[in-house]
Write an enzyme that holds these catalytic residues in place. Structure first.
Site, PDB file in Angstrom:
ATOM      1  N   ASN A 124       0.875  -1.168   0.000  1.00 17.44           N
ATOM      2  CA  ASN A 124       0.000   0.000   0.000  1.00 17.44           C
ATOM      3  C   ASN A 124       0.921   1.229   0.000  1.00 17.44           C
ATOM      4  OD1 ASN A 124       0.835   0.438   2.646  1.00 17.44           O
ATOM      5  ND2 ASN A 124      -1.021  -0.420   3.561  1.00 17.44           N
TER       6      ASN A 124
ATOM      7  N   GLY B  18      -6.648   1.890  -1.218  1.00 19.83           N
ATOM      8  CA  GLY B  18      -7.988   1.882  -0.617  1.00 19.83           C
ATOM      9  C   GLY B  18      -9.041   2.257  -1.648  1.00 19.83           C
TER      10      GLY B  18
ATOM     11  N   ASP C 129      -6.178  -8.175   1.691  1.00 21.14           N
ATOM     12  CA  ASP C 129      -5.964  -9.620   1.500  1.00 21.14           C
ATOM     13  C   ASP C 129      -6.910 -10.181   0.433  1.00 21.14           C
ATOM     14  OD1 ASP C 129      -3.971  -9.633   3.423  1.00 21.14           O
ATOM     15  OD2 ASP C 129      -5.334 -10.177   5.054  1.00 21.14           O
TER      16      ASP C 129
HETATM   17  P1  ADP Z   1      -4.628  -2.359   2.732  1.00 21.26           P
HETATM   18  O1  ADP Z   1      -5.706  -2.657   3.726  1.00 21.26           O
HETATM   19  O2  ADP Z   1      -3.672  -3.492   2.550  1.00 21.26           O
HETATM   20  O3  ADP Z   1      -3.971  -1.023   2.909  1.00 21.26           O
HETATM   21  P2  ADP Z   1      -6.287  -1.190   0.690  1.00 21.26           P
HETATM   22  O4  ADP Z   1      -7.048  -0.456   1.739  1.00 21.26           O
HETATM   23  O5  ADP Z   1      -5.480  -0.392  -0.266  1.00 21.26           O
HETATM   24  O6  ADP Z   1      -5.383  -2.332   1.322  1.00 21.26           O
HETATM   25  O7  ADP Z   1      -7.341  -2.070  -0.133  1.00 21.26           O
HETATM   26  C1  ADP Z   1      -6.973  -2.931  -1.156  1.00 21.26           C
HETATM   27  C2  ADP Z   1      -7.910  -2.769  -2.332  1.00 21.26           C
HETATM   28  O8  ADP Z   1      -9.246  -3.065  -1.911  1.00 21.26           O
HETATM   29  C3  ADP Z   1      -7.975  -1.375  -2.889  1.00 21.26           C
HETATM   30  O9  ADP Z   1      -6.951  -1.130  -3.823  1.00 21.26           O
HETATM   31  C4  ADP Z   1      -9.369  -1.363  -3.536  1.00 21.26           C
HETATM   32  O10 ADP Z   1      -9.339  -1.974  -4.816  1.00 21.26           O
HETATM   33  C5  ADP Z   1     -10.174  -2.221  -2.591  1.00 21.26           C
HETATM   34  N1  ADP Z   1     -10.856  -1.379  -1.583  1.00 21.26           N
HETATM   35  C6  ADP Z   1     -10.432  -1.056  -0.333  1.00 21.26           C
HETATM   36  N2  ADP Z   1     -11.296  -0.225   0.279  1.00 21.26           N
HETATM   37  C7  ADP Z   1     -12.314  -0.015  -0.608  1.00 21.26           C
HETATM   38  C8  ADP Z   1     -13.532   0.745  -0.578  1.00 21.26           C
HETATM   39  N3  ADP Z   1     -13.881   1.484   0.486  1.00 21.26           N
HETATM   40  N4  ADP Z   1     -14.321   0.717  -1.687  1.00 21.26           N
HETATM   41  C9  ADP Z   1     -13.996  -0.022  -2.770  1.00 21.26           C
HETATM   42  N5  ADP Z   1     -12.864  -0.751  -2.855  1.00 21.26           N
HETATM   43  C10 ADP Z   1     -12.028  -0.760  -1.792  1.00 21.26           C
END
Ligand code: ADP
Length: 312
Positions: free
Chosen positions: A188, A226, A256
């Site tokens: 991330n 995210g 994950d």
């Molecule tokens: P981590 O928890 O490892 O930091 P992320 O929060 O970046 O991972 O989430 C991984 C992926 O999940 C994102 O790139 C996105 O594609 C999807 N994702 C995460 N949160 C959302 C959300 N609120 N709405 C839609 N997709 C999401």
């Protein structure tokens, strides 16, 4: 026609012990809490379960403690059809556990005990060689010792097996020099900043930070942001994959779901960009439900979710 991929996860498993409390206890205080829940987690196991629920053939190389949590973890993985021949028991050690306290506001406090995960060794990887070298893809995270990750990356290169590393949780002492033969790194933005030593506040900064890692040998960097989606960076440049707009209920385990989903879609189709779009859909589905593994869609649930998305 998509094929069924063979994916190996060399990684962690944990048991989440979640206590819902009206407030956090003070040091020395004993408090009665209204409820308790147990769940299966650990980044390695979560990613394996996501890919298995999508229909991939999964092998897991992992370690559990010689306690009831270890037996429960193995049964849970087997329930998803995951091959647990190489999930071994570390005699005399506890399993990995996450002790989680949640207040009504959602505020939480978490203690992680790595337990047997800290004992997953290069020798365990070598013991699983036959299965690992027959895999289409080996997937790793950082909840097991770094030397085991480095060893797996090096052996996979020898065997000609593709690799994905999710460098989470962020490890200050991760040596990027040991990852020169890695296929995909999936951090991330925080993990990318730490690994590259560069800022990641904007798209141009993200691309520059990822390129710095590619210059050190890593094949491609996939940065998850995210609700802002994903960026795929290769030596040829950066491509943005947007997140799928959904009403988020619980984003724990979204990363994950995304990585396990990506591993499945990549081995099924061989098309990186198409796999990222599919994985973004899969992760978006997971944030619409509570929990981690139980919020991951099965093939049928995912097909239904996609049908709704395509109709809107
Ligand atoms: P981590 O928890 O490892 O930091 P992320 O929060 O970046 O991972 O989430 C991984 C992926 O999940 C994102 O790139 C996105 O594609 C999807 N994702 C995460 N949160 C959302 C959300 N609120 N709405 C839609 N997709 C999401």
């Amino acid at each position: 026609m998509d094929r069924i991929g063979r994916i190996a996860v060399v990684g962690s498993n944990m048991v989440d012990l979640v206590t819902y409390t009206d407030r956090m206890p003070a040091p020395g205080e004993t408090l009665e809490a209204p409820s308790f829940e147990m769940g299966n987690g650990g980044k390695g196991a979560n990613q394996a379960v996501a890919a298995a629920k999508l229909g991939a053939k999964l092998v897991m190389v992992s370690k559990v403690g010689s306690d009831i949590f270890g037996e429960n973890t193995i049964r849970n993985l087997q329930g998803f059809g995951i091959d647990t021949r190489h999930v071994s028991v570390a005699q005399g050690m506890s399993s990995g556990v996450a002790l989680i306290f949640v207040e009504p506001s959602g505020e939480n406090a978490i203690l992680i005990v790595k337990g047997a995960n800290a004992a997953l060794s290069p020798a365990d990887v070598d013991a699983a060689e036959e299965l690992l070298r027959g895999a289409d893809l080996i997937l790793m995270q950082l909840e097991v010792p770094l030397e085991t990750v480095y060893h797996t990356v090096a052996r996979a290169a020898e065997w000609g097996v593709r690799t994905i590393l999710n460098p989470a949780p962020a490890a200050r002492d991760l040596d990027v020099g040991q990852l020169a033969s890695l296929g995909f790194l999936v951090p991330n933005e925080t993990e990318l900043a730490q690994l590259s030593g560069l800022p990641t506040g904007s798209d141009p900064e993200i691309e520059a930070a990822a390129q710095a890692l590619i210059a050190r040998g890593i094949g491609a960097v996939i940065v998850t942001l995210g609700a802002r989606g994903v960026r795929l960076v290769t030596s040829e440049g950066m491509v943005a994959v947007p997140a799928v707009a959904v009403e988020a209920v619980d984003t724990t385990g979204a990363g994950d779901a995304f990585i396990g989903g990506f591993a499945h879609f990549l081995t099924a189709s061989g098309d990186t960009l198409a796999a990222l779009h599919q994985a973004a859909r899969y992760a978006a589905h997971s944030v619409t439900g509570r929990g981690t593994q139980k919020s991951y869609a099965t093939v049928a649930e995912f097909a239904e979710f996609c049908r709704v998305l395509d109709d809107r």
